[in-house]
Design a protein around this motif. Structure first.
Motif, mmCIF file in Angstrom:
data_model
loop_
_atom_site.group_PDB
_atom_site.id
_atom_site.type_symbol
_atom_site.label_atom_id
_atom_site.label_comp_id
_atom_site.label_asym_id
_atom_site.label_seq_id
_atom_site.Cartn_x
_atom_site.Cartn_y
_atom_site.Cartn_z
ATOM 1 N N TYR A 1 0.998 -1.014 0.078
ATOM 2 C CA TYR A 1 -0.166 -0.032 0.187
ATOM 3 C C TYR A 1 0.839 1.249 -0.149
ATOM 4 O O TYR A 1 0.527 2.097 -0.867
ATOM 5 N N TYR B 1 -10.795 -5.698 5.730
ATOM 6 C CA TYR B 1 -9.571 -4.989 6.188
ATOM 7 C C TYR B 1 -9.329 -5.689 7.586
ATOM 8 O O TYR B 1 -9.813 -5.937 8.744
ATOM 9 N N TYR C 1 -3.508 -4.175 9.973
ATOM 10 C CA TYR C 1 -2.890 -2.995 9.538
ATOM 11 C C TYR C 1 -1.908 -3.009 8.438
ATOM 12 O O TYR C 1 -1.493 -1.916 8.018
ATOM 13 N N GLN D 1 -4.218 -3.032 3.487
ATOM 14 C CA GLN D 1 -5.278 -2.058 3.606
ATOM 15 C C GLN D 1 -6.278 -1.738 2.195
ATOM 16 O O GLN D 1 -6.791 -0.889 2.200
ATOM 17 N N THR E 1 -5.354 -2.419 -1.290
ATOM 18 C CA THR E 1 -4.908 -1.280 -2.541
ATOM 19 C C THR E 1 -5.787 -0.891 -3.638
ATOM 20 O O THR E 1 -5.554 -0.074 -4.260
ATOM 21 N N LEU F 1 -5.408 6.432 6.423
ATOM 22 C CA LEU F 1 -4.564 5.415 5.980
ATOM 23 C C LEU F 1 -3.844 6.104 4.977
ATOM 24 O O LEU F 1 -2.516 5.764 4.625
ATOM 25 N N ASN G 1 -13.205 -0.407 3.087
ATOM 26 C CA ASN G 1 -12.756 -1.190 4.032
ATOM 27 C C ASN G 1 -13.947 -1.836 4.818
ATOM 28 O O ASN G 1 -14.356 -1.061 5.568
ATOM 29 N N GLN H 1 -14.805 -3.808 7.949
ATOM 30 C CA GLN H 1 -14.143 -3.986 9.100
ATOM 31 C C GLN H 1 -14.806 -4.144 10.277
ATOM 32 O O GLN H 1 -16.118 -4.133 10.128
#
Length: 612
Positions: free
Chosen positions: A162, A232, A235, A238, A240, A487, A569, A571
């Motif tokens: 990323y 997601y 960490y 991410q 891409t 991010l 994302n 999550q």
């Protein structure tokens, strides 16, 4: 006409000081530098910050690829038709006019102005910047020219990594690093900043929002969930392939499409690649594809069996009596139909009786009555309610709203153990003989004087009895991620300052659970609610410390672990955690909101069924 949220105050980065815009050491103003004859790729340079930032440029040529005549970030993009051979330098740039542009797509221009670095959200946000030309003088050389051919963004063109780590000598900033567009996705997108780009048919990973924006991915298989999102899950992953889509097309000509996660944006979407506060790299579409509805349905969980206790958690997003009846009805339908009328429902974001009116009101009885009446009207049980009113404006959230957690429970199935004395400032404790723990207050707040809960919701503990068995439920709403950098922060790895507070909160809840388990290691304890953090986060690990609790998400397949969608994302924010005695349970994250353009709340509720 869609109005994007990118119009924060423009900011010139500190490099402008070095470029001569400000002279702090002399009382005599320095003579302005002569304008620099430049190409667009000279302005964009090979890093995120223009080498000409703060300088006057002249004779900049190109063809207009897009015009934004709405919002407060009005201007146009234009692109050089004679590119250099360096893949790190963009050939397109945004020209900020501040008023309706007088140019049209296809105009060939010569532009003079000041090179600035616009930081969406301001310097304090930590965001990367958008290189632009401000205070322009524009000369139209010719009209009706062909727009430069788009760069086609595909799964193969976007790298799998990323973003690079920042330079430690520059505070971990990536701004001064030379772009490596074949190695990092964000470097690739930055190398195309302001240029005409295109995506083909792409999967929607973020539903259409009220600002006429949606998210797609150009990587069809990247962390794909069963329902079409992009998970997601760490960490370092991410997603891409995510890009935000906005439209430059007036709504009178083409309404912005309504799409849910898992739908497909078909055909061609083409326009300049922008950078903004709430979406980062965004295609501002001059040509917009059409949405194919792939039929995403709201989930319905099964009904609990006779011997099962069903406990749910639901963030109802700042609910107060001024909300339309339709919101109450939809939330009630979610409880009755989609959650199958749980025995206990921990609610987050119940506001006081007049919502955001900041007049000292903290009582929420009218809010709760309107909700419970709607549940009965939807065919659900006559739930009773237990909570503690917060101290005015001390629990965060919308000023004057006084959000709080509370318990709905069905008295036909479960009883609430009343122990008086609980108020906003009195801490609940654990008492009882060995093997028979009890709460000193029920309901009661956990450690409310702890600085961890300053300007944040205090956990609410309640003691319930189901078929003669005691169950302790802790309703939580941890501190938000507000203040964290995005991010796409210039600082990499991304600072997550808000996690510090949630770690403290998790430790306080964990310590309380350990008190209950010290009295009875077989105690049935649930910690539920909007934890505002991921299942893989340090917050979750702190809640689980010492084996006191375990996230129920761990029993689900990885790609079913989510309750929220943010910037494409998919999550986790909402969780249920169980003490060791609760085994063989059935857990469900019930997807009824987060993936849909039409949302009652932005969170999906969670439910657990088990035999105490």
């Amino acid at each position: 006409m869609p109005v994007p949220r990118t119009a924060a105050v423009s900011a010139v980065v500190a490099t402008a000081l070095a470029a001569g815009l400000v002279c702090a050491a002399s009382s005599q103003a320095a003579a302005p530098a002569a304008p620099v004859q430049a190409k667009i790729h000279d302005i964009q340079g090979t890093t995120r910050i223009s080498p000409l930032s703060g300088q006057q440029v002249t004779g900049v040529t190109g063809v207009v690829t897009g015009v934004r005549a709405y919002g407060s970030s009005k201007g146009f993009w234009f692109q050089d038709t004679a590119p250099d051979k360096n893949p790190a330098t963009s050939e397109g740039i945004f020209v900020f006019t501040g008023s309706n542009p007088t140019v049209s797509v296809g105009d060939a221009l010569e532009v003079s102005g000041t090179v600035t670095e616009y930081v969406p959200g301001g310097l304090s946000s930590g965001n990367q910047s958008l290189t632009q030309i401000s205070k322009p003088t524009v000369t139209v050389v010719s009209q009706g020219n062909a727009v430069p051919a788009p760069v086609v963004i595909t799964a193969r063109s976007v790298p799998d990594r990323y973003t690079p780590n920042g330079d430690p000598a520059a505070g971990n900033s990536v701004n001064g690093l030379t772009l490596q567009p074949k190695k990092y996705a964000t470097d690739y997108y930055e190398s195309l900043e302001g240029m005409n780009v295109r995506v083909g048919t792409s999967r929607v990973v973020g539903a259409t929002d009220p600002h006429s924006e949606l998210w797609v991915t150009v990587k069809p298989q990247e962390n794909r969930t069963a329902r079409g999102g992009s998970l997601y899950s760490s960490y370092n992953d991410q997603n891409t392939g995510r890009l935000q889509i906005q439209s430059l097309i007036p709504t009178a000509q083409q309404a912005f499409p309504t799409a849910n996660v898992g739908d497909t944006l078909t055909g061609t979407t083409e326009g300049p690649l922008d950078f903004n506060q709430f979406g980062g790299y965004t295609i501002t579409a001059r040509t917009l594809g059409t949405v194919k509805d792939n039929g995403l349905k709201r989930e319905v969980t099964r009904k609990q069996r006779t011997g099962e206790l069903a406990v749910a958690t639901y963030n109802v997003e700042n609910l107060d009596p001024s909300d339309p009846q339709s919101k109450f009805d939809a939330l009630a339908q979610g409880v009755v139909t989609n959650l199958a009328s749980p025995d206990i429902v921990a609610l987050e974001e119940i506001q006081d009786n007049n919502g955001a009116k900041n007049d000292g009101t903290v009582d929420a009885s009218a809010t709760v009555k309107k909700f419970t009446d709607a549940i009965v009207a939807a065919g659900g049980p006559a739930y009773q309610w237990r909570s503690i009113d917060p101290e005015n404006n001390k629990d965060g959230g919308e000023p004057g709203g006084n959000i709080r957690q509370g318990f709905l429970f069905n008295p036909a199935r479960v009883s609430f153990t009343e122990r008086p004395g609980g108020d906003y400032k009195t801490a609940v404790g654990v008492t009882g003989t060995k093997g028979h723990p009890a709460l000193t207050l029920s309901p009661g707040r956990i450690d409310p004087a702890n600085p961890a809960w300053t300007d944040s919701r205090k956990p609410l503990a309640g003691e319930f009895v189901f078929k003669g068995k005691t169950v302790f439920v802790i309703a939580n709403h941890f501190a938000s991620k507000g203040g964290d950098e995005s991010l796409l922060s210039q600082h990499q790895p991304v600072p997550r300052s808000s996690e510090t507070k949630r770690l403290q909160q998790a430790r306080a809840v964990n310590a309380f659970v350990k008190q209950l388990l010290a009295a009875d290691k077989h105690a049935d304890v649930l910690a539920v609610g909007d934890i505002n953090d991921f299942d893989f986060s340090g917050t979750t690990k702190a809640l689980e410390d010492g084996g006191a609790l375990r996230s129920a998400y761990r029993t689900l397949p990885k790609k079913e672990r989510y309750s929220y969608v943010y910037q494409g994302n998919t999550q986790v924010l909402d969780q249920v955690l169980t003490s060791p005695a609760i085994r063989g349970f059935d857990y469900d994250s019930v997807h009824i909101n987060a993936e849909f353009a039409n949302q009652t709340s932005d969170h999906d509720p969670q439910i657990i069924r088990f035999h105490p």
